[in-house]
Design a protein around this motif. Sequence first.
Motif, short mmCIF file in Angstrom:
data_model
loop_
_atom_site.label_atom_id
_atom_site.label_comp_id
_atom_site.label_asym_id
_atom_site.label_seq_id
_atom_site.Cartn_x
_atom_site.Cartn_y
_atom_site.Cartn_z
N ALA A 49 0.82 -1.21 0.00
CA ALA A 49 0.00 0.00 0.00
C ALA A 49 0.86 1.26 0.00
O ALA A 49 0.55 2.24 -0.70
CB ALA A 49 -0.94 -0.01 1.21
N ALA A 50 1.96 1.24 0.76
CA ALA A 50 2.85 2.41 0.80
C ALA A 50 3.52 2.64 -0.55
O ALA A 50 3.63 3.78 -1.02
CB ALA A 50 3.89 2.23 1.90
N ALA A 51 3.95 1.54 -1.21
CA ALA A 51 4.59 1.68 -2.52
C ALA A 51 3.61 2.21 -3.57
O ALA A 51 3.94 3.11 -4.35
CB ALA A 51 5.17 0.34 -2.96
N VAL A 52 2.40 1.66 -3.58
CA VAL A 52 1.40 2.12 -4.55
C VAL A 52 1.01 3.56 -4.28
O VAL A 52 0.89 4.39 -5.21
CB VAL A 52 0.18 1.19 -4.52
N LEU A 53 0.81 3.90 -3.02
CA LEU A 53 0.42 5.26 -2.67
C LEU A 53 1.52 6.26 -3.02
O LEU A 53 1.26 7.33 -3.58
CB LEU A 53 0.07 5.34 -1.18
N GLY A 54 2.77 5.91 -2.69
CA GLY A 54 3.87 6.82 -3.00
C GLY A 54 4.07 7.00 -4.49
O GLY A 54 4.24 8.14 -4.98
N GLY A 55 4.04 5.91 -5.25
CA GLY A 55 4.21 6.02 -6.70
C GLY A 55 3.07 6.78 -7.36
O GLY A 55 3.30 7.63 -8.24
N ALA A 56 1.84 6.47 -6.95
CA ALA A 56 0.70 7.16 -7.54
C ALA A 56 0.71 8.65 -7.19
O ALA A 56 0.41 9.51 -8.04
CB ALA A 56 -0.60 6.52 -7.06
N GLY A 57 1.07 8.97 -5.94
CA GLY A 57 1.12 10.38 -5.55
C GLY A 57 2.20 11.15 -6.29
O GLY A 57 1.97 12.29 -6.74
N LEU A 58 3.37 10.53 -6.47
CA LEU A 58 4.45 11.20 -7.19
C LEU A 58 4.09 11.41 -8.67
O LEU A 58 4.34 12.48 -9.24
CB LEU A 58 5.73 10.38 -7.05
N LEU A 59 3.49 10.38 -9.27
CA LEU A 59 3.11 10.51 -10.67
C LEU A 59 2.00 11.55 -10.85
O LEU A 59 2.02 12.34 -11.81
CB LEU A 59 2.64 9.15 -11.20
N LEU A 60 1.04 11.57 -9.95
CA LEU A 60 -0.03 12.56 -10.04
C LEU A 60 0.50 13.98 -9.87
O LEU A 60 0.07 14.91 -10.57
CB LEU A 60 -1.09 12.26 -8.97
#
Length: 222
Positions: A59-70
């Motif tokens: 969850a942390a990896a998905v949240l961090g990657g999605a937030g950075l890309l957004l």
Amino acid sequence: MTTPERPPVPRETAAGGDAGTDGGDANGGGVPVLTGGGAAPEKARRFWSVRRIPAALLAAAVLGGAGLLLYDVAAVRADRDAMSWRRELADGLATRPLDDTAVLVGAAVAVLIGVWLLVLAATPGLRAVLPMRRTHPDLRAGLDREAAAFALRDRAMEVSGVQSVKVRVGRSKVAVRAVSHFRPLDDVRADVESVLADGVEELGLARPPALTVRVDRPSTKG
């Protein structure tokens, strides 16, 4: 002066129930109890692990990657330059051949992570908890392997001639190594096997593990 008649008192059983009910007949007039109805006990299955750590990491990896890309996409929409890592990644994916070492390593890592997640999703986990026999469909119980090892060790220490015992409980096997300082080893081994066979049965496990016993003499030092 006449005395008014009393209303008839209903006849009761010895257990205090109304006449005509069979609640106290099955157990000799005692309190009625719930029975299993003759149904066979259900098969005991392994307990499923919650796996909080892998779920939190994913969850942390998905949240961090999605937030950075957004954030980067929003910055580009606001007429700002895209981050350097996204430009380099896009250029590399567009220009690198499929047989490049970096591409193969990245693909292998992604496959391994995917297989690991699939294994975690398809297997129960909690290998340290042994399921016990189910005597009621609404009740499940499990026994920790370390607690089972302690219980069997205490039973083995009661055998005459046993000086020390090491017990290792697995999912399908119980390995016992005892040290005897007197009595013949064959007699001690037979007694330990008999005692621990009863001990394994009394644990109430759904799949009783196989028992292997080894008895040795104390090692002489010096």
